[in-house]
Design an enzyme around this catalytic site. Structure first.
Site, PDB file in Angstrom:
ATOM      1  N   GLN A  24       0.839  -1.186   0.000  1.00  0.00           N
ATOM      2  CA  GLN A  24       0.000   0.000   0.000  1.00  0.00           C
ATOM      3  C   GLN A  24       0.870   1.231   0.000  1.00  0.00           C
ATOM      4  OE1 GLN A  24      -0.804   2.014   3.327  1.00  0.00           O
ATOM      5  NE2 GLN A  24      -3.011   1.665   3.388  1.00  0.00           N
TER       6      GLN A  24
ATOM      7  N   SER B  11       0.784   6.656   2.713  1.00  0.00           N
ATOM      8  CA  SER B  11       1.488   7.635   3.552  1.00  0.00           C
ATOM      9  C   SER B  11       2.673   8.246   2.830  1.00  0.00           C
ATOM     10  CB  SER B  11       2.016   6.963   4.818  1.00  0.00           C
ATOM     11  OG  SER B  11       0.957   6.505   5.605  1.00  0.00           O
TER      12      SER B  11
ATOM     13  N   GLU C  68     -10.102  -2.633   6.995  1.00  0.00           N
ATOM     14  CA  GLU C  68      -9.051  -2.945   7.918  1.00  0.00           C
ATOM     15  C   GLU C  68      -9.572  -2.983   9.352  1.00  0.00           C
ATOM     16  OE1 GLU C  68      -7.186   0.003   9.477  1.00  0.00           O
ATOM     17  OE2 GLU C  68      -5.835  -1.310  10.584  1.00  0.00           O
TER      18      GLU C  68
ATOM     19  N   GLU D  53      -3.689   8.526  18.980  1.00  0.00           N
ATOM     20  CA  GLU D  53      -4.238   9.885  19.132  1.00  0.00           C
ATOM     21  C   GLU D  53      -5.287  10.156  18.052  1.00  0.00           C
ATOM     22  OE1 GLU D  53      -0.982   9.193  19.277  1.00  0.00           O
ATOM     23  OE2 GLU D  53      -0.686   9.581  21.411  1.00  0.00           O
TER      24      GLU D  53
END
Lengths: 407, 378
Positions: A138, A141, A258, A389
């Site tokens: 993948q 990012s 996911e 977070e």
């Protein structure tokens, strides 16, 4: 409410258990030969032996029809019910059986192609994902776009029948040996267009000219992921998934796949039984560590949390079965599971006292250093699929309805 | 499999919430804190008219034949409303053991009257040790003709001052195995020799000291077999733990919801405080705990409903988890509300105090974690 299995589900479980019982002795033997496996995702060793082992196990699973069990029959899957998937995940965890090749292809790329791909894309890609012949990675990012994924800068510009892609991706798990990638790239450059409407979703051949993958070494010492450099990479237009500039929404759909149900909680239960075994083996002050009241409290707490996670997952599943949108259960379940995994690994190290410093290959290393590896790998759990977070922000904003912070 | 409430349970929950919002406002809760009896007989009657008290009783005893899970759903709403009424003592702590171990005559004597709100019962179990084991039972019952004579002091008995009957856990034999020789007696609370004193508590819940001074009770009032009361008590404790957990989950969810509402509305530095991550992450953590509590409580209630052997383990997991959840939700609830949350006028402190009381009722989190450790053979 009913937590018991139907006769069909019970039959599925039995068939699977029989198969696992028959095949796990050889699995264990081969696993021992190649050393302890990494416990957490991302710990995967990229040695040729490890890859060979994974391919062997994938074929076993594939031949028995246990790869991509959730996939519809028309695409070569088993068309398993959600409940059967839960049973599958549970039994695989209980039998400590690893997955096959390319979880990313089965869990992400495949379902996305099924949901948004063309007939041609489905025919071309799906069978080879299942068989493990083609391995997927993948490429979402980027160095400047992790949690803030919409800040991605990689550009895809139309040129004849192709798009020409330039940019840099990072944390490409399995990138070094992948054949194909799911890629998110910018196709709209008008700054007045909202960021989420500027991306397209591509299937990219990792063997194309201009693709370079450099391994990134993790704190475990292994290199499971890499940096991917894209230098004038040409992707044919027919490998775009869905509409142009709609890629963001397709990628969010990919992320939905996911979302775990109860399986990671169940994996934790397996790790907890290993931890209990460890406390029976280790001694402190002349008696087994298992007698230490503080240790007992901590392990019991892990066990409770893992079960709470399991039942949160099962409630989320019920919503899914009823065709409802995921409720708060699904995101809180994954947050609980990722942090619990870290605490379990941390305690396992702590309990080993000075021996916790010894790694694989060291003379006195406990369990040949398996805990040391899985401990280090566990530190990535709260980062890899969205930091804890970000998960908390999502829970607060999407499920509790709190306002976003805006300047 | 199916891990959510069914349609009827959702209806029961909604109906209970509507009823309690109307009939049990915080004004009443506060009045009952000051009230000597601590409950409203009028509301008790209305509750009985809703068929709540006999919810789990078979129809032949005036009940509606629902399951333990239905009761848990109801108790969740009662906990949310802080209902000041002896529903857990009467239904879970005494009616259920009567259903499980009582003679036909006993069932006929008590259950219909409990169901129609005429009779309040409670369990006199704990003593000065504050423990939950058979070895903590030292109040004695000695045979004398057709009677047993009870002597000793029970502590922390909920609502004894308004109870018609006490289910008293006594020691009838004192051997090395303390589980042997425990007997349960149904004792008329007005019998000579019983002295009941209400203890002042932080929540203003009515916990009592009950002193038995040569109290004569007829031998036919034994519940279950003489000397064999402990297995009945073990089941009572499991049910009590899960009932308490359902109650706690309701309260914790209230604290979470009202804190979310406040965080959305309260403006500081020109924006809602709920947009700050410091507040968002507190509430996200609360959501993990509260969703977890709901999930494990439903599972534990299901094991009771199914007589599943895992019920003891499930109850301990639930009680340990919920004890922490309720406390954290109200502690952070006060914190998120800031100064207003610390005032007497705001309702958060009612829940915070209840959270601390529930935390230690039927075993605290450490106690239950140790139980879990034992059951896992750690």
């Amino acid at each position: 409410m009913d937590f018991s299995l139907s006769p069909q589900e019970e039959a599925f479980r039995k068939e699977l258990c029989d198969w696992l019982d028959k095949n796990t002795p050889e699995l264990r033997q081969r696993m021992r030969r190649q050393g302890p496996p990494g416990g957490a995702p991302g710990a995967g060793e990229e040695s040729p032996e490890a890859q060979e082992f994974t391919r062997w196990w994938h074929k076993k699973l594939y031949d028995a029809g246990y790869v991509g069990i959730a996939w519809p029959k028309e695409y070569g899957g088993r068309g398993a019910t959600i409940m059967e998937q839960v049973i599958f995940n549970e039994e695989m965890a209980k039998h400590r059986a690893p997955g096959g090749v390319g979880g990313l292809g089965i869990g992400w790329a495949g379902p996305t192609i099924m949901a948004a791909g063309t007939e041609e894309q489905k025919k071309r890609f799906l069978p080879k994902i299942l068989s493990g012949e083609e391995v997927w990675c993948q490429a979402f990012s980027e160095p400047e776009a992790g949690s803030d994924l919409a800040n991605s800068q990689t550009r895809a510009v139309e040129d004849g029948d192709d798009y020409v892609v330039n940019g840099q991706k990072v944390w490409t798990t399995g990138g070094m040996r992948a054949d194909w990638a799911i890629l998110l790239a910018k196709t709209e450059f008008d700054p007045s267009v909202p960021r989420h409407r500027t991306f397209s979703y591509f299937l990219m051949d990792m063997h194309s000219p201009g693709v370079t993958v450099r391994p990134l070494r993790e704190m475990t010492g292994a290199a499971a992921f890499g940096e991917t450099f894209l230098d004038n990479v040409r992707i044919p237009k027919n490998l775009m998934v869905g509409q142009k500039n709609n890629g963001w929404y397709i990628s969010m759909g990919t992320l939905e796949f996911e979302r775990s149900n109860s399986s990671s909680a169940i994996q934790h239960l397996t790790t907890i039984s290993n931890l209990i075994e460890l406390t029976h083996k280790m001694e402190r002050n002349g008696q087994p560590l298992s007698k230490d009241p503080v240790t007992r409290q901590k392990i019991a707490q892990f066990y409770i949390e893992a079960n709470v996670g399991k039942y949160i997952g099962l409630r989320a599943l019920t919503r899914q079965l009823r065709g409802q949108t995921p409720g708060p259960e699904s995101s809180v379940g994954s947050l609980l599971a990722m942090e619990l995994g870290q605490r379990i690994e941390d305690l396992a190290m702590y309990l080993q006292g000075p021996y916790s410093q010894l790694v694989r290959g060291s003379k006195y290393a406990i369990d040949n250093g398996a805990w040391q590896r899985s401990f280090l790998a566990s530190r990535g759990r709260t980062i890899m699929t969205g930091t804890s977070e970000i998960k908390r922000n999502i829970i607060a904003q999407r499920t509790l309805g709190l306002p976003r912070y805006t300047e | 499999m199916n891990f959510e409430l069914d349609e009827e349970q959702v209806m029961l929950k909604t109906a209970a919430r509507d009823f309690l919002e109307k009939e049990c406002p915080k004004k009443l809760v506060r009045e009952m804190m000051e009230d000597k009896r601590g409950y409203s007989p009028e509301l008790w009657k209305k509750i009985s008219d809703q068929d709540w008290l006999g919810l789990t009783f078979p129809e032949e005893y005036g009940g509606t034949g629902c399951c333990f899970l239905d009761l848990a759903v109801l108790l969740e709403e009662c906990g949310r409303a802080l209902l000041p009424a002896p529903i857990i003592p009467t239904v879970v702590l005494t009616a259920h053991p009567i259903m499980a171990a009582g003679t036909e005559e006993q069932k006929k004597q008590y259950l219909p009257k409990i169901a129609n709100g005429e009779m309040i019962l409670t369990l006199a179990f704990m003593e000065a040790s504050g423990g939950l084991e058979a070895s903590d039972v030292n109040v004695t019952a000695t045979p004398s003709g057709d009677n047993f004579i009870i002597n000793g002091t029970k502590l922390f008995v909920p609502d004894a001052h308004i109870a018609d009957y006490l289910l008293c856990v006594t020691r009838t034999k004192n051997g090395p195995d303390k589980e042997q020789g425990t007997s349960l007696f149904l004792v008329d609370a007005r019998t000579d020799g019983i002295r009941i004193e209400v203890l002042k508590t932080m929540t203003d819940e009515k916990l009592c000291e009950v002193v038995f001074n040569n109290v004569a009770v007829h031998k036919k009032n034994v519940l279950g077999k003489l000397d064999q009361g402990w297995p009945v008590m073990k089941r009572v404790l499991v049910e009590a733990q899960v009932a308490e957990c359902a109650w706690m989950t309701g309260g914790a969810r209230w604290a979470m919801e009202i804190s979310i509402d406040y965080a959305r509305l309260r403006i500081a530095f020109g924006r809602p405080i709920g947009s700050f991550q410091a507040i968002q992450h507190k509430l996200a953590n609360m959501a993990v705990e509260v969703e977890g509590a709901t999930s494990i409580v439903y599972y534990a209630a299901w094991t009771i409903m199914e007589n599943n052997p895992d019920m003891t383990l499930a109850a301990s997991m639930a009680k340990s988890w919920c004890g922490e959840t309720y406390k954290h939700a109200t502690f952070d609830g006060v914190q998120i509300h800031g100064g207003i949350g610390y005032t007497w006028d705001h309702d958060m402190h009612l829940y915070l105090k209840r959270a601390k009381a529930c935390e230690v009722t039927f075993g605290d989190s450490n106690y239950h974690r140790e139980k879990v450790a034992q059951m896992l053979h750690i």
